[in-house]
Design an enzyme around this catalytic site. Structure first.
Site, PDB file in Angstrom:
ATOM      1  N   ASP A  17      46.449  33.771  39.083  1.00 25.03           N
ATOM      2  CA  ASP A  17      46.174  32.459  39.258  1.00 25.03           C
ATOM      3  C   ASP A  17      44.438  31.886  40.043  1.00 25.03           C
ATOM      4  O   ASP A  17      44.221  32.818  41.562  1.00 25.03           O
ATOM      5  CB  ASP A  17      46.669  31.163  39.698  1.00 25.03           C
ATOM      6  CG  ASP A  17      48.071  30.878  39.114  1.00 25.03           C
ATOM      7  OD1 ASP A  17      48.043  31.315  37.324  1.00 25.03           O
ATOM      8  OD2 ASP A  17      49.057  30.140  39.121  1.00 25.03           O
ATOM      9  N   SER A  31      33.704  25.228  25.650  1.00 25.39           N
ATOM     10  CA  SER A  31      34.725  23.810  24.948  1.00 25.39           C
ATOM     11  C   SER A  31      35.833  23.555  25.054  1.00 25.39           C
ATOM     12  O   SER A  31      36.855  23.778  24.745  1.00 25.39           O
ATOM     13  CB  SER A  31      34.283  23.820  23.305  1.00 25.39           C
ATOM     14  OG  SER A  31      34.520  25.739  23.557  1.00 25.39           O
ATOM     15  N   ASP A 129      41.018  14.559  39.201  1.00 24.96           N
ATOM     16  CA  ASP A 129      42.137  14.903  39.349  1.00 24.96           C
ATOM     17  C   ASP A 129      42.761  15.446  38.193  1.00 24.96           C
ATOM     18  O   ASP A 129      44.126  15.951  37.345  1.00 24.96           O
ATOM     19  CB  ASP A 129      42.911  13.769  39.134  1.00 24.96           C
ATOM     20  CG  ASP A 129      42.581  12.660  39.756  1.00 24.96           C
ATOM     21  OD1 ASP A 129      42.403  12.826  40.792  1.00 24.96           O
ATOM     22  OD2 ASP A 129      42.863  11.807  40.010  1.00 24.96           O
ATOM     23  N   ASN A 130      41.784  16.450  37.103  1.00 25.34           N
ATOM     24  CA  ASN A 130      41.900  16.740  35.862  1.00 25.34           C
ATOM     25  C   ASN A 130      42.508  18.853  36.679  1.00 25.34           C
ATOM     26  O   ASN A 130      41.440  18.948  36.958  1.00 25.34           O
ATOM     27  CB  ASN A 130      41.385  16.429  35.094  1.00 25.34           C
ATOM     28  CG  ASN A 130      41.290  15.596  34.703  1.00 25.34           C
ATOM     29  OD1 ASN A 130      42.852  14.490  34.332  1.00 25.34           O
ATOM     30  ND2 ASN A 130      40.903  14.975  33.942  1.00 25.34           N
ATOM     31  N   ASP A 297      58.417  24.659  36.806  1.00 22.35           N
ATOM     32  CA  ASP A 297      58.479  26.395  37.403  1.00 22.35           C
ATOM     33  C   ASP A 297      58.964  25.888  39.084  1.00 22.35           C
ATOM     34  O   ASP A 297      60.262  26.793  38.970  1.00 22.35           O
ATOM     35  CB  ASP A 297      57.335  26.366  37.812  1.00 22.35           C
ATOM     36  CG  ASP A 297      56.226  27.413  36.505  1.00 22.35           C
ATOM     37  OD1 ASP A 297      57.080  27.354  35.532  1.00 22.35           O
ATOM     38  OD2 ASP A 297      55.789  27.370  36.567  1.00 22.35           O
TER      39      ASP A 297
END
Length: 342
Positions: A17, A31, A129-130, A297
């Protein structure tokens, strides 16, 4: 029962990650929607390098199954290496970072390393927050049963385990590996757990899923996955408790254990059990929620920590709710040093 090293086994898609706070221009360039989860296409190939070059990034060992195993280890704390993890990575810089990150979380990761594909990555592009997630499975897709799982020293680690967990995502990679582990669990009356993972697994990998289903002792999923599963199986109901009952009644090889179905529903009650009961989740103020991505998870990781310590099911759910509650207050699938769970 004392918890020992390698008593929990996970196999899946290891991803490194890579998260960074980015700007709108970066999202537009590739995009991307501000809040989304997609698989990388050709147009996203340069994204990963650009993210690392342009922004301040954080690295974590990721991928659904690996996340759950590391959360279970965090909940258990001692001994280290309770969780074993198998998956495929590349012989590259990201692979080395991934090995280091797995070690830091005290997970006993044994990766199959190959040089045809680079280590899988998941970019988390954060704006406010996204989070927009872009996963490039790459090496994770290249796991080979005969080149890794079948090797004597690796299979010994599988045999040491008492609880097994594989996310449904791995059905797209190596069904034969899943079946080998599932059959071992079933023949030795050990616990084999699986997750529906995503609606597309229930739809497009239905045949593979149903090949494994007879071996599943504990089936996890959320309400959207449960609904997709019910539709594909012609259950003719959208009632989550009814779906759980019907999923539980599907044919099962090991008759010594009744299948347990565990369906989460976000902030609504979790549905579980051989008797299909509901369990309220821990309350949280919406403004304390930072990121719900790792919640599923984390829920599974908490649940597995209870299973591997042979705790009763209601205690497993309690641990699962606690883990998820901690994780959604933080960015990514990260956690404080120690759990505060009794």
């Amino acid at each position: 029962m004392k918890t020992v090293a390698n008593s929990l086994f996970g196999m899946g898609n290891p991803l490194l990650d890579i998260s960074a706070v980015v700007d709108k221009d970066f999202l537009d360039k590739y995009s991307l929607k501000p809040n989304d989860q997609i698989l990388a296409e050709d147009k996203h190939k340069a994204l990963f390098d650009e993210l690392v070059k342009k922004f301040k990034v954080e690295y974590h060992a990721g991928g659904a199954t690996q996340n759950s195993i590391k959360i279970a280890q965090w909940m258990i704390q001692e001994p280290h290496n309770v969780g074993t993890f198998f998956g495929c990575i590349g012989k590259d810089k990201f692979g080395e970072i991934l090995k280091q990150k797995a070690k830091e979380t005290h997970v006993d990761a044994h990766y199959y390393e190959q040089d045809e594909e680079p280590t899988g990555t998941c970019a988390a592009c954060i704006t406010g927050d996204n989070r927009s997630l872009v996963a490039n499975l790459a090496a994770a897709n290249c796991y080979k049963k005969e080149k890794h799982l079948d090797l004597e020293e690796n299979w010994k680690l599988v045999e040491k385990a008492r609880v097994y967990y594989i996310a449904g995502f791995f059905l797209t990679v190596s069904v034969e590996s899943i079946l080998k582990v599932a059959k071992h669990a079933s023949e030795n009356n050990k616990l084999f757990c699986m997750n529906l993972s995503a609606p597309f697994i229930c739809q497009f990998f239905k045949d593979s899923l149903m090949q494994v289903m007879p071996y599943i002792d504990v089936l996890f999923g959320n309400e959207t996955e449960a609904t997709a599963f019910a539709k594909e199986q012609d259950f003719e109901t959208e009632d989550i408790q009814e779906i759980a009952k019907k999923a539980q009644a599907l044919p099962k090889v090991n008759k010594k254990r009744q299948r347990i179905v565990v369906f989460t529903q976000g902030k609504d009650d979790t549905v579980m059990g051989d008797k299909i009961e509901t369990f309220p989740v821990l309350k949280i103020d919406p403004k304390d929620i930072v990121d719900t991505n790792g919640a599923g998870d984390a829920f599974v990781g908490g649940f597995l920590s209870g299973l591997v310590q042979e705790k009763p099911l209601d205690q497993c759910v309690k641990a699962a709710h606690y883990s998820a509650n901690v994780i959604i207050r933080r960015a990514g699938c990260t956690f404080p040093e120690k759990p505060d769970f009794k």
